[in-house]
Scaffold this motif. Structure first.
Motif, PDB file in Angstrom:
ATOM      1  N   SER A  22     -13.210  -1.726   0.460  1.00 37.36           N
ATOM      2  CA  SER A  22     -13.517  -2.985   1.130  1.00 37.36           C
ATOM      3  C   SER A  22     -14.371  -3.865   0.228  1.00 37.36           C
ATOM      4  O   SER A  22     -15.420  -3.424  -0.268  1.00 37.36           O
ATOM      5  CB  SER A  22     -14.271  -2.715   2.447  1.00 37.36           C
TER       6      SER A  22
ATOM      7  N   LYS B 192      -4.304   2.685  -2.584  1.00 34.96           N
ATOM      8  CA  LYS B 192      -5.026   2.861  -1.328  1.00 34.96           C
ATOM      9  C   LYS B 192      -5.210   1.517  -0.617  1.00 34.96           C
ATOM     10  O   LYS B 192      -5.181   0.465  -1.254  1.00 34.96           O
ATOM     11  CB  LYS B 192      -6.384   3.512  -1.596  1.00 34.96           C
ATOM     12  N   PRO B 193      -5.432   1.538   0.702  1.00 32.26           N
ATOM     13  CA  PRO B 193      -5.632   0.280   1.430  1.00 32.26           C
ATOM     14  C   PRO B 193      -6.845  -0.486   0.913  1.00 32.26           C
ATOM     15  O   PRO B 193      -7.911   0.101   0.696  1.00 32.26           O
ATOM     16  CB  PRO B 193      -5.837   0.735   2.873  1.00 32.26           C
TER      17      PRO B 193
ATOM     18  N   TYR C 164      -3.853   4.686   5.615  1.00 26.60           N
ATOM     19  CA  TYR C 164      -4.884   5.509   6.259  1.00 26.60           C
ATOM     20  C   TYR C 164      -4.870   5.238   7.760  1.00 26.60           C
ATOM     21  O   TYR C 164      -4.747   4.091   8.189  1.00 26.60           O
ATOM     22  CB  TYR C 164      -6.264   5.179   5.682  1.00 26.60           C
TER      23      TYR C 164
ATOM     24  N   ARG D 229      -6.203  -2.778  -5.426  1.00 29.77           N
ATOM     25  CA  ARG D 229      -5.260  -1.824  -4.835  1.00 29.77           C
ATOM     26  C   ARG D 229      -4.543  -1.037  -5.929  1.00 29.77           C
ATOM     27  O   ARG D 229      -4.377   0.181  -5.831  1.00 29.77           O
ATOM     28  CB  ARG D 229      -4.244  -2.551  -3.954  1.00 29.77           C
TER      29      ARG D 229
ATOM     30  N   CYS E  53     -10.188   4.039   1.755  1.00 26.28           N
ATOM     31  CA  CYS E  53      -9.972   2.594   1.713  1.00 26.28           C
ATOM     32  C   CYS E  53     -11.054   1.973   0.842  1.00 26.28           C
ATOM     33  O   CYS E  53     -12.122   2.553   0.639  1.00 26.28           O
ATOM     34  CB  CYS E  53     -10.065   1.959   3.109  1.00 26.28           C
TER      35      CYS E  53
ATOM     36  N   VAL F 296     -14.840   4.567   3.498  1.00 26.73           N
ATOM     37  CA  VAL F 296     -14.437   3.221   3.108  1.00 26.73           C
ATOM     38  C   VAL F 296     -15.469   2.790   2.071  1.00 26.73           C
ATOM     39  O   VAL F 296     -16.640   2.592   2.405  1.00 26.73           O
ATOM     40  CB  VAL F 296     -14.431   2.255   4.308  1.00 26.73           C
TER      41      VAL F 296
ATOM     42  N   CYS G 226       0.838  -1.199   0.000  1.00 23.12           N
ATOM     43  CA  CYS G 226       0.000   0.000   0.000  1.00 23.12           C
ATOM     44  C   CYS G 226       0.875   1.251   0.000  1.00 23.12           C
ATOM     45  O   CYS G 226       1.810   1.359   0.790  1.00 23.12           O
ATOM     46  CB  CYS G 226      -0.900  -0.020   1.229  1.00 23.12           C
TER      47      CYS G 226
END
Length: 495
Positions: A206, A271-272, A118, A265, A204, A171, A114
């Motif tokens: 998810s 980014k995470p 964050y 990613r 982020c 997120v 990464c």
């Protein structure tokens, strides 16, 4: 006139064939249906004790309301709970507590792959979609997140203007429907994803694998709820029923999952990236861990959702009987990552009935680095636990698309409440941590949380559960893990 009305109702009751009660007890039988309709309210407000309501008891709801309003939240005269009851849990306080630690503790999310890490707060807004919640509710949650500097999970319903208007950290959750980055045929559109993931508010990404309240099934959004606005946000045709499949089309093996996360990613600009799941088979999760090792790649975070987690709508059988509760799910994921030597690079989030400082600290003792909350944040918005989220008739304008009902939710007032609730709850967690004689969350250990297992026996979490040593699965798996570790296959789920 009233006699004629009663006679008319009675005649209709006698002639109808749907309700046996009304045929045998015309007119009077309606009292039964009236009482049944207000049973939840009678139960909540007049019958249940302060500490035994479900899903959230009155003590917890009141605590959230008080903190959200900025009122005092102290208790007089002592606990009402039976501290000698089986299952009662408590923390092991220290004779020499520490001073309360840093004002705003943060968890750095971002492994070696990464480039844009964050710093996550200890408590954040969990996944709730626009469509499930009203526009005003989303606006208030995001403005509260912006005021407090914590993260707001979008839910799987897409990235709407209401998530972006106030500049709160996001997120972005991607579900099996790929809403917001969806191709015409319902697949994953890489160009659309890259364009939206580049937004400065998105911190982020998810990937939702499963949800605690309904693991193993997708969602259905009826066509009448797919307004022009929701259709635009989700990238679907207006007025047509939208079905989210129970599984992802972009991968079919643990190895492909890890490769896809790495691709996300890269598309997001570094980014995470992580995934969310309700743990089911330990063997399947170990297969994902093996894929991480063999691929030399891993997510930056994993959010563990418990079976006690919330939902806007789910079948009763799924909510009651599928998926692993959060305690066992967290400990499984934490142990697996420790056992394969990856725990230091992957942060763990906990989602499922987090509402108090005790909840935060308990989940961190069990293996989490940070927590997320949905229903407690809804309480901060004014939710009264009417449990009518799926009916579009939310009485306080939180979980509805009815403009008349949604207008009751004042964004400025409720966003301040969200901010105050999050800040006060994190402060409570910090006070509890300090009372255990440690300086920061990373120093919490399983022996600090204890449970009464029978009338005369109390055990700590260090004794109740098995805790693996770093890389133990790679060196010599314990007998209790050996069969699952051996059977776990990075090229197959359901091995």
């Amino acid at each position: 006139m009233w006699c004629a009305v009663v006679a008319g109702v009675g005649t209709r009751d006698l002639l109808q064939r749907r309700h046996s009660v009304l045929r045998n007890y015309p007119v009077l039988g309606h009292i039964r249906f009236m009482l049944e309709s207000i049973r939840p309210e009678l139960q909540q407000y007049f019958i249940e004790r302060n500490y035994d309501g479900r899903p959230f008891d009155r003590d917890v709801r009141s605590l959230v309301y008080q903190r959200a309003k900025g009122d005092k939240a102290e208790l007089a005269f002592g606990t009402e709970r039976n501290v000698y009851a089986e299952g009662y849990e408590y923390f092991e306080s220290s004779i020499r507590p520490f001073p309360v630690g840093v004002k705003d503790p943060r968890v750095r999310i971002g492994g070696p792959e990464c480039t844009k890490p964050y710093d996550m707060a200890l408590l954040n807004v969990s996944a709730m979609s626009f469509g499930s919640l009203s526009a005003n509710a989303i606006l208030a949650l995001n403005r509260g997140a912006a005021l407090g500097g914590f993260a707001h999970d979008t839910g799987e319903g897409g990235l709407s203007e209401y998530h972006l208007r106030h500049g709160g950290d996001l997120v972005w959750e991607i579900g099996t429907g790929y809403f917001g980055c969806r191709s015409a045929d319902g697949g994953f559109d890489r160009a659309r994803f890259a364009d939206k993931a580049a937004h400065g508010n998105v911190k982020c990404v998810s990937l939702k694998l499963s949800q605690g309240a309904k693991p193993g099934i997708g969602g259905v959004l009826p066509g009448e709820k797919v307004t022009a606005e929701i259709a635009r946000v989700r990238g679907v045709p207006e007025g047509q029923t939208v079905i989210s499949p129970p599984y992802h089309e972009v991968f079919s093996t643990p190895r492909e999952l890890i490769r896809f996360l790495a691709e996300m990613r890269e598309l997001s600009g570094g980014k995470p990236v992580g995934f969310k799941l309700c743990v089911g088979s330990r063997r399947e999760f170990l297969a994902v861990c093996k894929a991480m090792i063999e691929e030399g790649s891993a997510p930056d975070f994993i959010i563990v959702d418990g079976a006690e987690g919330g939902t806007g709508a789910a079948p009763l059988e799924f909510a009651d009987h599928l998926g692993t509760p959060l305690t066992e799910g967290l400990i499984t994921v934490h142990n697996a990552l420790v056992g394969v030597g990856l725990r230091d690079r992957i942060k763990i989030g906990a989602s499922g009935k987090v509402a108090t400082g005790v909840d935060i600290v308990k989940r961190m003792v069990q293996g989490a680095d940070f927590t997320t909350s949905a229903r407690a944040m809804m309480f901060a918005l004014g939710c009264i636990q009417a449990q009518s989220c799926h009916t579009n008739t939310c009485p306080v304008g939180v979980a509805t698309q009815d403009p008349r009902r949604a207008r009751a939710l004042n964004v400025d007032d409720k966003s301040a409440r969200v901010h105050r609730f999050q800040s006060a709850t994190v402060k409570s967690a910090q006070q509890i941590i300090a009372s255990l004689g440690v300086d920061e969350p990373a120093e919490l250990r399983p022996h600090m949380l204890r449970r009464r297992v029978d009338p005369v026996t109390v055990q700590s979490y260090a004794e109740l559960y098995e805790w693996l040593a770093p890389a133990q699965l790679l060196i010599e798996p314990p007998d209790s893990w050996a069969a699952d570790w051996k059977a776990a296959d990075p090229d197959h789920f359901n091995a």
